[in-house]
Design a protein around this motif. Structure first.
Motif, PDB file in Angstrom:
ATOM      1  N   UNK A   1      32.271  28.116  37.763  1.00 36.53           N
ATOM      2  CA  UNK A   1      31.880  28.043  39.171  1.00 36.53           C
ATOM      3  C   UNK A   1      32.426  29.234  39.946  1.00 36.53           C
ATOM      4  N   UNK A   2      33.655  29.634  39.642  1.00 34.60           N
ATOM      5  CA  UNK A   2      34.258  30.770  40.338  1.00 34.60           C
ATOM      6  C   UNK A   2      33.579  32.084  39.986  1.00 34.60           C
ATOM      7  N   UNK A   3      33.118  32.198  38.730  1.00 31.41           N
ATOM      8  CA  UNK A   3      32.558  33.467  38.250  1.00 31.41           C
ATOM      9  C   UNK A   3      31.310  33.174  37.432  1.00 31.41           C
ATOM     10  N   UNK A   4      30.245  32.819  38.110  1.00 32.00           N
ATOM     11  CA  UNK A   4      29.038  32.356  37.429  1.00 32.00           C
ATOM     12  C   UNK A   4      28.369  33.449  36.597  1.00 32.00           C
TER      13      UNK A   4
ATOM     14  N   UNK B   1      37.580  31.579  49.611  1.00 30.97           N
ATOM     15  CA  UNK B   1      37.618  30.609  48.518  1.00 30.97           C
ATOM     16  C   UNK B   1      37.300  31.252  47.187  1.00 30.97           C
ATOM     17  N   UNK B   2      36.456  32.283  47.154  1.00 31.67           N
ATOM     18  CA  UNK B   2      36.030  32.870  45.894  1.00 31.67           C
ATOM     19  C   UNK B   2      36.794  34.142  45.547  1.00 31.67           C
ATOM     20  N   UNK B   3      37.724  34.573  46.393  1.00 28.58           N
ATOM     21  CA  UNK B   3      38.390  35.842  46.144  1.00 28.58           C
ATOM     22  C   UNK B   3      39.637  35.695  45.295  1.00 28.58           C
ATOM     23  N   UNK B   4      40.094  34.440  45.039  1.00 34.46           N
ATOM     24  CA  UNK B   4      41.309  34.217  44.277  1.00 34.46           C
ATOM     25  C   UNK B   4      40.946  33.768  42.871  1.00 34.46           C
ATOM     26  N   UNK B   5      41.482  34.468  41.858  1.00 36.02           N
ATOM     27  CA  UNK B   5      41.224  34.129  40.462  1.00 36.02           C
ATOM     28  C   UNK B   5      42.492  33.505  39.880  1.00 36.02           C
TER      29      UNK B   5
ATOM     30  N   UNK C   1      43.240  32.310  37.032  1.00 37.81           N
ATOM     31  CA  UNK C   1      43.646  32.668  35.675  1.00 37.81           C
ATOM     32  C   UNK C   1      44.498  33.931  35.639  1.00 37.81           C
ATOM     33  N   UNK C   2      44.563  34.670  36.752  1.00 38.32           N
ATOM     34  CA  UNK C   2      45.427  35.851  36.808  1.00 38.32           C
ATOM     35  C   UNK C   2      46.910  35.488  36.775  1.00 38.32           C
ATOM     36  N   UNK C   3      47.227  34.211  36.973  1.00 30.02           N
ATOM     37  CA  UNK C   3      48.615  33.803  37.159  1.00 30.02           C
ATOM     38  C   UNK C   3      49.306  33.308  35.895  1.00 30.02           C
ATOM     39  N   UNK C   4      48.647  33.419  34.747  1.00 30.57           N
ATOM     40  CA  UNK C   4      49.295  33.089  33.475  1.00 30.57           C
ATOM     41  C   UNK C   4      48.683  33.960  32.389  1.00 30.57           C
ATOM     42  N   UNK C   5      49.471  34.902  31.880  1.00 30.58           N
ATOM     43  CA  UNK C   5      49.014  35.844  30.859  1.00 30.58           C
ATOM     44  C   UNK C   5      49.176  35.209  29.481  1.00 30.58           C
ATOM     45  N   UNK C   6      48.067  35.049  28.750  1.00 32.58           N
ATOM     46  CA  UNK C   6      48.127  34.409  27.438  1.00 32.58           C
ATOM     47  C   UNK C   6      48.916  35.234  26.433  1.00 32.58           C
TER      48      UNK C   6
END
Length: 339
Positions: free
Chosen positions: A232-235, A29-33, A35-40
């Motif tokens: 929550x994902x990266x406290x 559950x915590x290994x997937x980020x 925000x990696x899927x859309x580059x600003x």
């Protein structure tokens, strides 16, 4: 006595198995980020190239380019990104939202465009706090003044509001399947115009306009899954930028770097292929009588046919899509609907 010992062993094994399963679930559950899927930077790039906000939305969802790899609702299809706009004085806030279901939207980024009293325009592309953490911001520097600016400060300007929503999409659009993050990173480098600059900052310029917009954020996904927020994902990190500084990932920074890596790999491959086939090619040429041109033409034609057959099945890596329920939903060019 033996029965009690066996029962105790079985009970202990079952309990240990449950603990192991729970630990494994937490890791996954915590290994997937997400925000990696859309580059600003890609968003900033196509914004600078767009003619207007309608064209910007089309570029965001072009299946031939595939700017996004976001699949928030986990239906194995990349989410459609719609665009809406809020105007506060000389500030335009362009909101990019994922369409996740009927009347369910999630803001993923904003583009905040502000003109000062000297007619200088400042642009910030801001990742939504739920997706990217606090103040994850890129400021693009464009080589030429973007065409899209020309319509922003005219009299009687009407803010843009996308006509598309769940089940009602433009005819050019079809949903495609998301890809592993490492493949998306390699792909997105080709979609970013590196003639522009993208400077990271951690402060927002348009405070008043943003505060007015914040209460109207689209946060349907956030309400359903509050424990999937960036905090929550990266406290241990404030935002995506701080996270990237600690991760062992390689982001391609320039188009030249991509081209050099591609050409180097292709050159090595072609060199090895040439060395392996040089002797065989010479032998085949000598086997054909030099005066018999018809045989030579026939041989050449067969080789050409074989090469064509070998090339035809290949497809662009990032153009895969499936005939899914979303693709079968009705679409129209008409813009009579409202999201």
């Amino acid at each position: 006595m033996k029965t009690k010992i066996i029962a105790f062993i079985l009970l202990t094994s079952s309990f240990a198995g449950q603990l192991f399963a729970q630990d494994r679930t937490i890791v996954n559950a915590t290994s997937s980020e997400i925000s990696d899927n859309l580059d600003l930077r890609a968003i900033a790039s196509i914004f600078g190239d767009a003619d207007n906000l309608d064209d910007f939305e089309r570029r965001l969802n072009d299946p031939k380019v595939q700017i996004s790899n976001l699949d928030l609702n986990q239906d194995n299809q990349v989410d459609y990104l719609r665009v809406i706009e809020s105007v506060e004085g000389n500030t335009h806030i362009i909101i990019v939202q994922s369409v996740l279901g009927r009347d369910v939207f999630q803001d993923v980024a904003t583009i905040e465009v502000e003109r000062d009293i000297h007619n200088n325009v400042q642009v910030q592309v801001v990742g939504d706090v739920y997706m990217y953490g606090d103040n994850y911001i890129y400021e693009p520097v464009y080589v030429h003044t973007p065409i899209i600016y020309t319509s922003f400060w005219v009299s009687n300007y009407h803010p843009y509001y996308s006509s598309w929503y769940w089940g009602y999409y433009p005819t050019y659009y079809y949903a495609w399947n998301p890809f592993p993050v490492f493949r998306y990173r390699n792909h997105i480098g080709f979609c970013i115009n590196f003639n522009y600059s993208y400077n990271y900052v951690n402060y927002r310029r348009c405070h008043i306009a943003y505060n007015n917009y914040y209460g109207r954020r689209g946060n349907g996904y956030e309400r359903q899954y509050p424990n999937r927020s960036f905090s929550y994902r990266n406290s241990s990190y404030t935002n995506r930028y701080e996270l990237d500084r600690t991760r062992n990932i390689r982001n391609v920074n320039t188009r030249n770097e991509i081209a050099n890596n591609t050409n180097s790999t292709r050159g090595n491959s072609m060199g090895k292929r040439h060395e392996n086939t040089r002797g065989n090619s010479a032998t085949r040429s000598n086997d054909i009588p030099r005066g018999d041109s018809s045989v030579r033409r026939e041989s050449t034609g067969n080789n050409s046919s074989q090469n064509t057959n070998q090339r035809s099945p290949s497809q662009r890596e990032f153009s895969q899509h499936s005939d899914s329920p979303r693709n079968q939903l009705p679409r129209s060019n008409s813009k009579s609907g409202r999201g």
